[in-house]
Scaffold this motif. Structure first.
Motif, short mmCIF file in Angstrom:
data_model
loop_
_atom_site.label_atom_id
_atom_site.label_comp_id
_atom_site.label_asym_id
_atom_site.label_seq_id
_atom_site.Cartn_x
_atom_site.Cartn_y
_atom_site.Cartn_z
N VAL A 250 0.85 -1.19 0.00
CA VAL A 250 0.00 0.00 0.00
C VAL A 250 0.89 1.24 0.00
O VAL A 250 1.82 1.34 0.80
CB VAL A 250 -0.93 0.02 1.23
CG1 VAL A 250 -1.79 1.28 1.25
CG2 VAL A 250 -1.81 -1.24 1.23
N GLN A 251 0.60 2.16 -0.89
CA GLN A 251 1.40 3.38 -1.00
C GLN A 251 1.27 4.23 0.26
O GLN A 251 0.17 4.40 0.79
CB GLN A 251 0.97 4.19 -2.22
CG GLN A 251 1.76 5.47 -2.43
CD GLN A 251 1.26 6.27 -3.61
OE1 GLN A 251 0.37 5.82 -4.34
NE2 GLN A 251 1.80 7.45 -3.80
N VAL A 252 2.40 4.78 0.73
CA VAL A 252 2.43 5.65 1.91
C VAL A 252 2.80 7.05 1.45
O VAL A 252 3.81 7.24 0.76
CB VAL A 252 3.43 5.14 2.96
CG1 VAL A 252 3.44 6.07 4.17
CG2 VAL A 252 3.08 3.72 3.39
N GLN A 253 2.02 8.03 1.83
CA GLN A 253 2.24 9.42 1.43
C GLN A 253 2.21 10.32 2.65
O GLN A 253 1.32 10.24 3.47
CB GLN A 253 1.17 9.86 0.42
CG GLN A 253 1.34 11.30 -0.05
CD GLN A 253 0.30 11.68 -1.09
OE1 GLN A 253 -0.36 10.82 -1.67
NE2 GLN A 253 0.15 12.97 -1.32
N ARG A 254 3.22 11.20 2.77
CA ARG A 254 3.28 12.15 3.87
C ARG A 254 2.51 13.41 3.49
O ARG A 254 2.71 13.97 2.42
CB ARG A 254 4.74 12.50 4.20
CG ARG A 254 5.56 11.32 4.71
CD ARG A 254 6.99 11.75 5.00
NE ARG A 254 7.79 10.62 5.46
CZ ARG A 254 7.88 10.24 6.71
NH1 ARG A 254 7.21 10.92 7.66
NH2 ARG A 254 8.62 9.21 7.07
N VAL A 255 1.66 13.85 4.38
CA VAL A 255 0.84 15.04 4.15
C VAL A 255 0.87 15.90 5.42
O VAL A 255 1.37 15.49 6.46
CB VAL A 255 -0.61 14.68 3.78
CG1 VAL A 255 -0.67 13.94 2.45
CG2 VAL A 255 -1.25 13.84 4.87
N SER A 256 0.31 17.08 5.32
CA SER A 256 0.27 17.99 6.46
C SER A 256 -0.88 17.64 7.39
O SER A 256 -1.80 16.90 7.03
CB SER A 256 0.12 19.43 5.97
OG SER A 256 -1.13 19.60 5.31
N LYS A 257 -0.82 18.18 8.58
CA LYS A 257 -1.89 17.97 9.56
C LYS A 257 -3.20 18.55 9.04
O LYS A 257 -4.28 18.00 9.28
CB LYS A 257 -1.52 18.61 10.89
CG LYS A 257 -2.58 18.43 11.98
CD LYS A 257 -2.15 19.07 13.28
CE LYS A 257 -3.21 18.87 14.37
NZ LYS A 257 -4.50 19.50 14.03
N LYS A 258 -3.11 19.66 8.31
CA LYS A 258 -4.31 20.27 7.76
C LYS A 258 -5.01 19.33 6.79
O LYS A 258 -6.25 19.22 6.78
CB LYS A 258 -3.94 21.58 7.06
CG LYS A 258 -5.12 22.36 6.52
CD LYS A 258 -4.67 23.67 5.89
CE LYS A 258 -5.86 24.45 5.35
NZ LYS A 258 -5.42 25.73 4.72
N ASP A 259 -4.23 18.62 5.98
CA ASP A 259 -4.82 17.67 5.04
C ASP A 259 -5.49 16.51 5.78
O ASP A 259 -6.58 16.07 5.41
CB ASP A 259 -3.75 17.14 4.09
CG ASP A 259 -3.22 18.20 3.16
OD1 ASP A 259 -3.98 19.14 2.87
OD2 ASP A 259 -2.05 18.11 2.76
N LEU A 260 -4.83 16.01 6.83
CA LEU A 260 -5.43 14.92 7.60
C LEU A 260 -6.70 15.37 8.32
O LEU A 260 -7.67 14.61 8.41
CB LEU A 260 -4.41 14.39 8.62
CG LEU A 260 -3.19 13.67 8.04
CD1 LEU A 260 -2.25 13.25 9.16
CD2 LEU A 260 -3.60 12.47 7.23
#
Length: 383
Positions: A176-186
């Motif tokens: 499964v692909q893992v992508q880092r995002v910002s807290k705002k996106d989460l």
């Protein structure tokens, strides 16, 4: 000596300028190019000083005294102009090579491709939902009941926590692909709920059917928890967590007027919804009648101050579970419907520990379910 006023000088300049616009043997682009550069400074506003205007007039007259360029020179100038200013060329004067045309088409396709990919991704995203929280994401990955697509992890120091790394390892192990995002996106993905730094894009989890039922392997008396009209996802999640912890064999729920198995329910259950089987029924009444015919007993629940009924009401601590049992729990506010109450063989109640004020003489449905399940499962006998 001729004496000219400023008005006469300006008029002569305009006359000379008009002469520049006469047809010449060179291409239209070259003549316009020359007229532009030689008259740009002349055709200024009337606020200009006299000396600069006279100086420019002399330069124009000096240029007019130059010999006329030959046809070969004019063609060379025209070719240079075409190469430097291709945007002003006509279709007949300038033709794009096949290689350059192909390159332009490829560039346009590269610009259009991300838009097509986004539209495809958006259409695919409609088939998925966002599971959030450490335990729900881990169990959603490990249980195999969902099809995981992508794991979003909060960027920063939070991504180095042991619990977050565990989720990332499970995702990596399953491709499964893992992508880092910002807290705002989460926060946006989880609608502002507590996501603990991880969100998983996965397929929805639906109610199970009788066709997917599995056989029991132990010899204890089975207990099914039957829910009618539980609409609050937080209550449903807490009920599923208690049912899984205490050892309920199956959770059955009415499909009408009931909460779906959403990511909010999974988070409220601390991921228990990903493990325990939750079956959905269009008609609970038919299912209960079938189980009664098979020798099961139906046990309902009422409050301590419920109206008197022909069905006996027993304290939950005094009830002994000696045969396969279905425990019925009603929804918030209304409780069990009259149809299901009429099918009950016993009614259980939780006695209060003090005199209660009006309005708070009952328990939350998830709390009451936990107490009743613990009482019944503690009293059940081996078959």
């Amino acid at each position: 000596m001729w004496v000219f006023t400023f008005a006469h000088q300006h008029k002569m300049l305009l006359v000379c300028t008009r002469g520049l616009y006469k047809p010449v043997s060179v291409t239209g682009e070259v003549s316009l190019f020359a007229c532009y550069h030689k008259t740009h400074a002349l055709l200024r506003s009337e606020d200009s000083n006299i000396k600069p205007v006279v100086r420019r007039r002399r330069s124009v007259l000096k240029d007019l005294n130059k010999p006329v360029a030959s046809d070969h020179e004019r063609s060379a100038v025209s070719k240079t102009w075409r190469n430097e200013k291709p945007g002003l060329q006509t279709r007949d004067d300038y033709r794009v090579s096949s290689e350059l045309r192909k390159l332009c088409l490829e560039d346009s396709e590269d610009w259009e491709r991300p838009a097509r990919q986004r539209s495809t991704q958006d259409s695919k995203a409609d088939d998925y939902e966002i599971v959030f929280g450490i335990a729900p994401c881990v169990l959603a990955l490990t249980q195999g009941r969902r099809k995981a697509r992508k794991l979003f992890v909060k960027d920063g120091e939070a991504s180095h926590r042991a619990s977050v790394l565990k989720v990332c390892e499970e995702a990596h192990r399953r491709g499964v692909q893992v992508q880092r995002v910002s807290k705002k996106d989460l926060d946006k993905m989880s609608a502002g709920r507590v996501h603990q730094g991880v969100c998983l894009q996965a397929s929805p989890l639906n109610y199970l059917t009788e066709d997917s039922a599995t056989k029991r392997k132990d010899n204890t008396t089975p207990l099914w928890l039957v829910l009618e009209g539980v609409q609050d996802p937080m209550n449903l999640g807490a009920i599923l967590r208690s049912a899984y912890f205490l050892g309920v064999d199956r959770v059955a729920s009415s499909l009408r007027s009931s909460c779906p198995l959403s990511p909010v329910v999974s988070k409220a259950s601390s991921g228990a919804m990903e493990v325990i089987g939750v079956y959905g029924y269009e008609n609970l009444e038919d299912m209960l009648k079938l189980k009664v015919a098979q020798g099961w007993q139906v046990v309902g629940t009422v409050g301590a101050e419920a109206e008197e009924r022909q069905i006996p009401v027993t304290r939950c601590s005094d009830f002994q579970m000696t045969r396969p049992t279905l425990l019925l729990m009603g929804g918030e506010g209304e409780g069990l419907s009259e149809k299901l109450l009429s099918l009950c063989q016993s009614l259980l109640t939780i006695p209060a520990g003090r005199d209660l004020f009006p309005g708070i003489e009952s328990l939350n449905v998830s709390v009451a379910t936990g107490i009743l399940l613990h009482s019944l499962l503690s009293s059940r006998k081996s078959t």
